[in-house]
Design an enzyme around this catalytic site. Structure first.
Site, PDB file in Angstrom:
ATOM      1  CE  LYS A  44      -2.884  -0.764   3.598  1.00 23.07           C
ATOM      2  NZ  LYS A  44      -4.402  -0.596   4.383  1.00 23.07           N
ATOM      3  CE  LYS A  46      -1.906   4.293   4.578  1.00 21.20           C
ATOM      4  NZ  LYS A  46      -3.414   4.450   5.807  1.00 21.20           N
TER       5      LYS A  46
HETATM    6  N1  C2G Z   1     -10.504   6.607   8.915  1.00 22.11           N
HETATM    7  C1  C2G Z   1     -11.191   8.121   9.433  1.00 22.11           C
HETATM    8  N2  C2G Z   1     -10.766   9.096   9.696  1.00 22.11           N
HETATM    9  C2  C2G Z   1      -9.612  10.032   9.829  1.00 22.11           C
HETATM   10  C3  C2G Z   1      -9.110   8.430   9.253  1.00 22.11           C
HETATM   11  C4  C2G Z   1      -9.417   7.224   9.660  1.00 22.11           C
HETATM   12  O1  C2G Z   1     -13.192   7.650   9.450  1.00 22.11           O
HETATM   13  N3  C2G Z   1      -8.949  10.559  10.307  1.00 22.11           N
HETATM   14  C5  C2G Z   1     -10.860   5.674   8.836  1.00 22.11           C
HETATM   15  C6  C2G Z   1      -9.845   5.036   7.644  1.00 22.11           C
HETATM   16  O2  C2G Z   1     -11.205   5.886   6.292  1.00 22.11           O
HETATM   17  C7  C2G Z   1     -10.220   4.208   7.116  1.00 22.11           C
HETATM   18  C8  C2G Z   1      -9.829   3.586   8.808  1.00 22.11           C
HETATM   19  O3  C2G Z   1     -10.233   4.288   9.480  1.00 22.11           O
HETATM   20  O4  C2G Z   1     -11.888   2.917   7.010  1.00 22.11           O
HETATM   21  C9  C2G Z   1      -8.328   2.825   8.645  1.00 22.11           C
HETATM   22  O5  C2G Z   1      -8.067   3.780   8.373  1.00 22.11           O
HETATM   23  P1  C2G Z   1      -6.219   4.020   8.071  1.00 22.11           P
HETATM   24  O6  C2G Z   1      -5.140   3.229   8.691  1.00 22.11           O
HETATM   25  O7  C2G Z   1      -5.826   4.905   6.961  1.00 22.11           O
HETATM   26  O8  C2G Z   1      -6.729   2.663   6.869  1.00 22.11           O
HETATM   27  P2  C2G Z   1      -6.246   2.385   5.183  1.00 22.11           P
HETATM   28  O9  C2G Z   1      -5.083   3.018   4.629  1.00 22.11           O
HETATM   29  O10 C2G Z   1      -7.402   3.149   4.768  1.00 22.11           O
HETATM   30  O11 C2G Z   1      -6.063   1.359   4.784  1.00 22.11           O
HETATM   31  O12 C2G Z   1      -8.394  -2.859   1.970  1.00 22.11           O
HETATM   32  C10 C2G Z   1      -8.862  -1.187   2.835  1.00 22.11           C
HETATM   33  C11 C2G Z   1      -6.960  -0.358   3.218  1.00 22.11           C
HETATM   34  O13 C2G Z   1      -6.602  -1.628   4.786  1.00 22.11           O
HETATM   35  C12 C2G Z   1      -7.537   0.779   4.404  1.00 22.11           C
END
Ligand code: C2G
Length: 136
Positions: A44, A46
């Site tokens: 990803k 990250k």
């Molecule tokens: N999130 C949120 N508000 C934020 C930050 C994150 O609602 N301020 C939500 C994101 O939209 C996501 C969840 O928290 O639904 C996890 O965010 P991340 O850890 O950034 O996940 P991401 O990298 O988007 O990975 O297959 C899907 C991926 O693994 C998603």
């Protein structure tokens, strides 16, 4: 028993993540979190501060979370939904529309993201985006 699933990296766990997990759980009775493994995070693009095990421990301590499973690839969601008899797939709306193909298998709900907070912002505010400093 309404079963919910969501996925993410959840690094440097913050209240935006908690808001998402709380609202996801409110949609049903049992919340499964597909937690991105370290290897999948590389895919990803990250860079995580906490390891998978550390992030898993944090998530398992959250009252809304019932089960944490590893997310190892983009393609596992359909299999997970079938295996865990999931009723609702939930993601923050930064993913709006990206997982609509799952509507053939379960309900798909995108929840409002918490706007002002992100792991990237935390790292930037703490000056952690620079190369790691040498320990003195
Ligand atoms: N999130 C949120 N508000 C934020 C930050 C994150 O609602 N301020 C939500 C994101 O939209 C996501 C969840 O928290 O639904 C996890 O965010 P991340 O850890 O950034 O996940 P991401 O990298 O988007 O990975 O297959 C899907 C991926 O693994 C998603």
């Amino acid at each position: 028993m309404k079963r919910i699933i969501t996925y993410g990296t959840f690094d440097l766990l913050h209240y935006g993540h908690i808001n998402l997990l709380r609202r996801a759980k409110e949609l049903g009775d049992y919340l499964i979190v597909g937690l991105s493994t370290n290897k999948f995070n590389e895919i990803k693009g990250k860079k995580c501060y906490f390891s998978y095990e550390e992030r898993k421990k944090l998530l398992e301590a959250i009252r809304y979370v019932d089960l944490v499973i590893p997310e190892e690839c983009w393609e596992q969601k359909i299999q997970d939904i079938k295996e865990y008899k999931v009723d609702i797939f939930v993601m923050g709306n930064d993913w709006e529309g990206k997982f609509d193909f799952l509507k053939d298998y379960c309900e798909v709900i995108y929840l409002e993201r918490t706007p002002e907070i992100s792991t990237t912002k935390i790292k930037a505010d703490l000056g952690l985006n620079k190369a790691p400093t040498k320990s003195i």
